[in-house]
Design an enzyme around this catalytic site. Structure first.
Site, PDB file in Angstrom:
ATOM      1  N   ALA A 116       0.895  -1.167   0.082  1.00 47.89           N
ATOM      2  CA  ALA A 116      -0.127   0.194   0.137  1.00 47.89           C
ATOM      3  C   ALA A 116       0.961   1.008   0.034  1.00 47.89           C
ATOM      4  O   ALA A 116       0.327   2.155  -0.337  1.00 47.89           O
ATOM      5  CB  ALA A 116      -0.896  -0.030   1.133  1.00 47.89           C
TER       6      ALA A 116
ATOM      7  N   GLN B  17       3.865   3.026  -5.440  1.00 48.93           N
ATOM      8  CA  GLN B  17       3.213   3.831  -6.545  1.00 48.93           C
ATOM      9  C   GLN B  17       1.805   3.489  -6.808  1.00 48.93           C
ATOM     10  O   GLN B  17       0.981   4.292  -6.939  1.00 48.93           O
ATOM     11  CB  GLN B  17       4.180   4.283  -7.603  1.00 48.93           C
TER      12      GLN B  17
ATOM     13  N   GLY C 225      -0.247   1.481  -5.222  1.00 49.43           N
ATOM     14  CA  GLY C 225      -1.053   1.733  -3.913  1.00 49.43           C
ATOM     15  C   GLY C 225      -1.340   3.188  -3.664  1.00 49.43           C
ATOM     16  O   GLY C 225      -2.643   3.423  -3.498  1.00 49.43           O
TER      17      GLY C 225
ATOM     18  N   ARG D 232      15.570 -15.744 -12.994  1.00 49.63           N
ATOM     19  CA  ARG D 232      14.189 -16.124 -13.040  1.00 49.63           C
ATOM     20  C   ARG D 232      13.689 -16.941 -11.926  1.00 49.63           C
ATOM     21  O   ARG D 232      12.910 -16.631 -11.158  1.00 49.63           O
ATOM     22  CB  ARG D 232      13.712 -16.745 -14.232  1.00 49.63           C
TER      23      ARG D 232
ATOM     24  N   ASN E 121       3.859  -8.942  -9.573  1.00 48.46           N
ATOM     25  CA  ASN E 121       4.585  -9.708 -10.684  1.00 48.46           C
ATOM     26  C   ASN E 121       5.709 -10.481 -10.162  1.00 48.46           C
ATOM     27  O   ASN E 121       6.189 -10.197  -9.117  1.00 48.46           O
ATOM     28  CB  ASN E 121       5.043  -8.807 -12.032  1.00 48.46           C
TER      29      ASN E 121
ATOM     30  N   ASP F 138      -3.785  -5.007 -19.581  1.00 52.00           N
ATOM     31  CA  ASP F 138      -3.366  -5.288 -20.982  1.00 52.00           C
ATOM     32  C   ASP F 138      -4.576  -5.178 -21.783  1.00 52.00           C
ATOM     33  O   ASP F 138      -4.609  -4.716 -23.015  1.00 52.00           O
ATOM     34  CB  ASP F 138      -2.870  -6.621 -21.082  1.00 52.00           C
TER      35      ASP F 138
ATOM     36  N   ARG G 296      -5.236  -1.724 -22.469  1.00 53.41           N
ATOM     37  CA  ARG G 296      -4.416  -1.166 -23.517  1.00 53.41           C
ATOM     38  C   ARG G 296      -4.578  -1.547 -24.944  1.00 53.41           C
ATOM     39  O   ARG G 296      -4.213  -0.851 -25.962  1.00 53.41           O
ATOM     40  CB  ARG G 296      -2.766  -1.714 -23.206  1.00 53.41           C
TER      41      ARG G 296
ATOM     42  N   HIS H 260       0.685 -12.541 -18.034  1.00 51.50           N
ATOM     43  CA  HIS H 260       0.781 -11.095 -18.175  1.00 51.50           C
ATOM     44  C   HIS H 260       2.328 -10.835 -18.182  1.00 51.50           C
ATOM     45  O   HIS H 260       2.990 -10.686 -17.266  1.00 51.50           O
ATOM     46  CB  HIS H 260       0.554 -10.484 -16.785  1.00 51.50           C
TER      47      HIS H 260
HETATM   48  P1  NAX Z   1       6.339  -0.031  -5.826  1.00 48.61           P
HETATM   49  O1  NAX Z   1       7.713  -0.655  -5.459  1.00 48.61           O
HETATM   50  O2  NAX Z   1       6.153   1.280  -5.884  1.00 48.61           O
HETATM   51  O3  NAX Z   1       5.669  -0.397  -4.380  1.00 48.61           O
HETATM   52  C1  NAX Z   1       5.675  -1.935  -4.037  1.00 48.61           C
HETATM   53  C2  NAX Z   1       5.299  -1.876  -2.641  1.00 48.61           C
HETATM   54  O4  NAX Z   1       5.052  -3.207  -2.151  1.00 48.61           O
HETATM   55  C3  NAX Z   1       6.557  -1.055  -1.710  1.00 48.61           C
HETATM   56  O5  NAX Z   1       6.034  -0.228  -1.207  1.00 48.61           O
HETATM   57  C4  NAX Z   1       6.968  -2.385  -0.949  1.00 48.61           C
HETATM   58  O6  NAX Z   1       7.489  -1.821   0.273  1.00 48.61           O
HETATM   59  C5  NAX Z   1       5.844  -3.295  -0.832  1.00 48.61           C
HETATM   60  N1  NAX Z   1       6.108  -4.502  -0.494  1.00 48.61           N
HETATM   61  C6  NAX Z   1       6.959  -5.448  -1.005  1.00 48.61           C
HETATM   62  N2  NAX Z   1       6.952  -6.567  -0.299  1.00 48.61           N
HETATM   63  C7  NAX Z   1       5.960  -6.621   0.299  1.00 48.61           C
HETATM   64  C8  NAX Z   1       5.288  -7.595   1.194  1.00 48.61           C
HETATM   65  N3  NAX Z   1       5.585  -8.994   1.381  1.00 48.61           N
HETATM   66  N4  NAX Z   1       4.338  -7.321   1.807  1.00 48.61           N
HETATM   67  C9  NAX Z   1       3.411  -6.202   1.685  1.00 48.61           C
HETATM   68  N5  NAX Z   1       4.273  -4.961   1.028  1.00 48.61           N
HETATM   69  C10 NAX Z   1       5.223  -5.366   0.194  1.00 48.61           C
HETATM   70  O7  NAX Z   1       5.576  -0.926  -6.951  1.00 48.61           O
HETATM   71  P2  NAX Z   1       4.479  -0.764  -7.780  1.00 48.61           P
HETATM   72  O8  NAX Z   1       4.889   0.144  -8.875  1.00 48.61           O
HETATM   73  O9  NAX Z   1       3.309  -0.208  -6.754  1.00 48.61           O
HETATM   74  O10 NAX Z   1       4.148  -2.142  -8.625  1.00 48.61           O
HETATM   75  C11 NAX Z   1       3.802  -2.983  -7.473  1.00 48.61           C
HETATM   76  C12 NAX Z   1       3.639  -4.392  -8.431  1.00 48.61           C
HETATM   77  O11 NAX Z   1       2.724  -4.425  -9.302  1.00 48.61           O
HETATM   78  C13 NAX Z   1       5.004  -4.769  -9.138  1.00 48.61           C
HETATM   79  O12 NAX Z   1       5.362  -5.978  -8.969  1.00 48.61           O
HETATM   80  C14 NAX Z   1       4.844  -4.557 -10.686  1.00 48.61           C
HETATM   81  O13 NAX Z   1       5.598  -5.229 -11.461  1.00 48.61           O
HETATM   82  C15 NAX Z   1       3.405  -5.109 -10.822  1.00 48.61           C
HETATM   83  N6  NAX Z   1       2.565  -4.493 -11.782  1.00 48.61           N
HETATM   84  C16 NAX Z   1       1.702  -5.233 -12.243  1.00 48.61           C
HETATM   85  C17 NAX Z   1       0.788  -4.960 -13.330  1.00 48.61           C
HETATM   86  C18 NAX Z   1      -0.110  -5.741 -13.951  1.00 48.61           C
HETATM   87  O14 NAX Z   1      -1.084  -5.503 -14.967  1.00 48.61           O
HETATM   88  N7  NAX Z   1      -0.388  -6.959 -13.453  1.00 48.61           N
HETATM   89  C19 NAX Z   1       1.138  -3.578 -13.911  1.00 48.61           C
HETATM   90  C20 NAX Z   1       1.618  -2.606 -13.340  1.00 48.61           C
HETATM   91  C21 NAX Z   1       2.982  -3.054 -12.357  1.00 48.61           C
HETATM   92  O15 NAX Z   1       4.070  -3.278 -13.312  1.00 48.61           O
END
Ligand code: NAX
Length: 334
Positions: free
Chosen positions: A11, A14, A16, A97, A130, A158, A161, A186
């Protein structure tokens, strides 16, 4: 009306930040439905989540009943009706990976177990973090008492888009388009498919052929421009914006849950849901497909034709999902 408990992991990140305010405003569950937000972060992310909670308070949202912030998944998922699993471990330099899958299994396994122990009986889960499809598989495998159909991975971004690229190419409003599908993982292997899509009731393939000077030109545009543009849009956003998609991903997650709980009406959307073998996708994988919801669950729209090109592209994406599943199995993680 009773409040719905929505748990958002990651949360403080970004996505969040783009998600919480829209949930609290009623964009996801409706303007009548009070929400209780539970924010899960790791210790390093708690301050950011706390800051977002202060701003949520400053918005004085009439629908926002409560906000709780924790780094304990059992507390975060207590009574959760909707769980949005956004936080994940990103790939860092030099990470293989298998390391990425293992690191994320270390997040999504315990979160699945906490959901199993603490969530409400009607919990619905969407995985955004992801590798989303395989993270959904891991979370579901760790939650044996929650039906696997309650989990999904987000491919709505997706799907949206694909709609937007088609609308631009056809110079038509997005609202005139129906029947787009995103198949598979994805990832860059996903297959955005227009074979069943219509524009103002007419096949998109006909409209493209008319615009581009024949069906061969339309097929070439689909293969060489449309599919790669949609599949690699995430990388394009990073190169232009300097960081990955956030508001559009949050919007897609909102749309995914909204259509799940309010129903898809007479159309379909795309989500990576548990396969029961539809379209030859091995049962047990979470693979994107056309889905409808009656307000309770997403179900695959079965019985659509896949032509040879579509079959090959779906098979390639499914092969990647099988490889991810096998890697996770080999590590003893599911
Ligand atoms: P951010 O790095 O801004 O935020 C992720 C947050 O998750 C951080 O605040 C981190 O402290 C927290 N976090 C990490 N491990 C955690 C855990 N075990 N429990 C609770 N919180 C935890 O990433 P953001 O841009 O918000 O993206 C989040 C995820 O969405 C990434 O894995 C990103 O690849 C994925 N995405 C998925 C998309 C989709 O269509 N399925 C598209 C957008 C995005 O790329």
């Amino acid at each position: 009306m009773d409040a719905t408990t929505v748990t958002v992991t990651g949360a403080g990140g970004q996505i969040g930040y783009a998600l919480l305010f829209r949930i609290a405003a009623g964009d996801m569950l409706g303007a009548e439905r009070p929400v209780r937000l539970r924010l899960l972060e790791i210790p390093q992310g708690l301050a950011s989540a706390e800051g977002a909670a202060l701003e949520l308070q400053d918005c004085a949202f009439p629908l926002l009943a409560d906000v709780e912030i924790t780094d304990d998944p059992r507390v975060a998922f207590d009574g959760a009706n909707i769980a949005m699993l956004v936080g994940a471990r990103p790939r860092s330099a030099g990470m293989e990976r298998a390391d990425l899958l293992a690191a994320n299994a270390g997040i999504f396994g315990p979160q699945g177990a906490a959901l199993n122990a603490a969530a409400a009986d009607d919990v619905r889960v969407v995985v955004v973090g992801n590798p989303a499809n395989t993270n959904a598989l891991i979370a579901a495998a760790s939650a044996p008492d929650i039906p696997g159909e309650r989990f999904a991975a987000l491919t709505r971004l997706d799907h949206d888009r694909a709609l937007a690229q088609l609308a631009a190419a056809l110079e038509t409003p997005v609202a005139a388009l129906r029947g787009v599908i995103v198949w598979g993982n994805h990832s860059a292997t996903q297959f955005p498919d227009v074979a069943h899509a219509t524009v103002a009731g007419r096949p998109v393939t006909d409209a493209l052929a008319e615009r581009l000077g024949g069906s061969a030109a339309a097929a070439a545009w689909l293969d060489e421009a449309f599919v790669p543009r949609v599949a690699q849009r995430g990388a394009e956003i990073i190169s232009v914006r300097g960081s990955s998609s956030a508001a559009s991903a949050a919007h897609a997650a909102i749309s995914h849950v909204r259509d799940l709980v309010h129903g898809t009406g007479d159309g379909w959307t795309s989500a990576a849901v548990l396969s029961h073998g539809e379209y030859g996708v091995p049962a047990g994988l979470y693979s994107s497909a056309p889905v409808t919801s009656d307000g309770t669950a997403y179900r695959v729209v079965d019985g659509l034709e896949l032509d040879e090109r579509g079959r090959a592209r779906l098979d390639a994406s499914v092969a990647e999902l099988v490889a991810e599943r096998d890697a996770v199995r080999a590590l003893g993680l599911i």
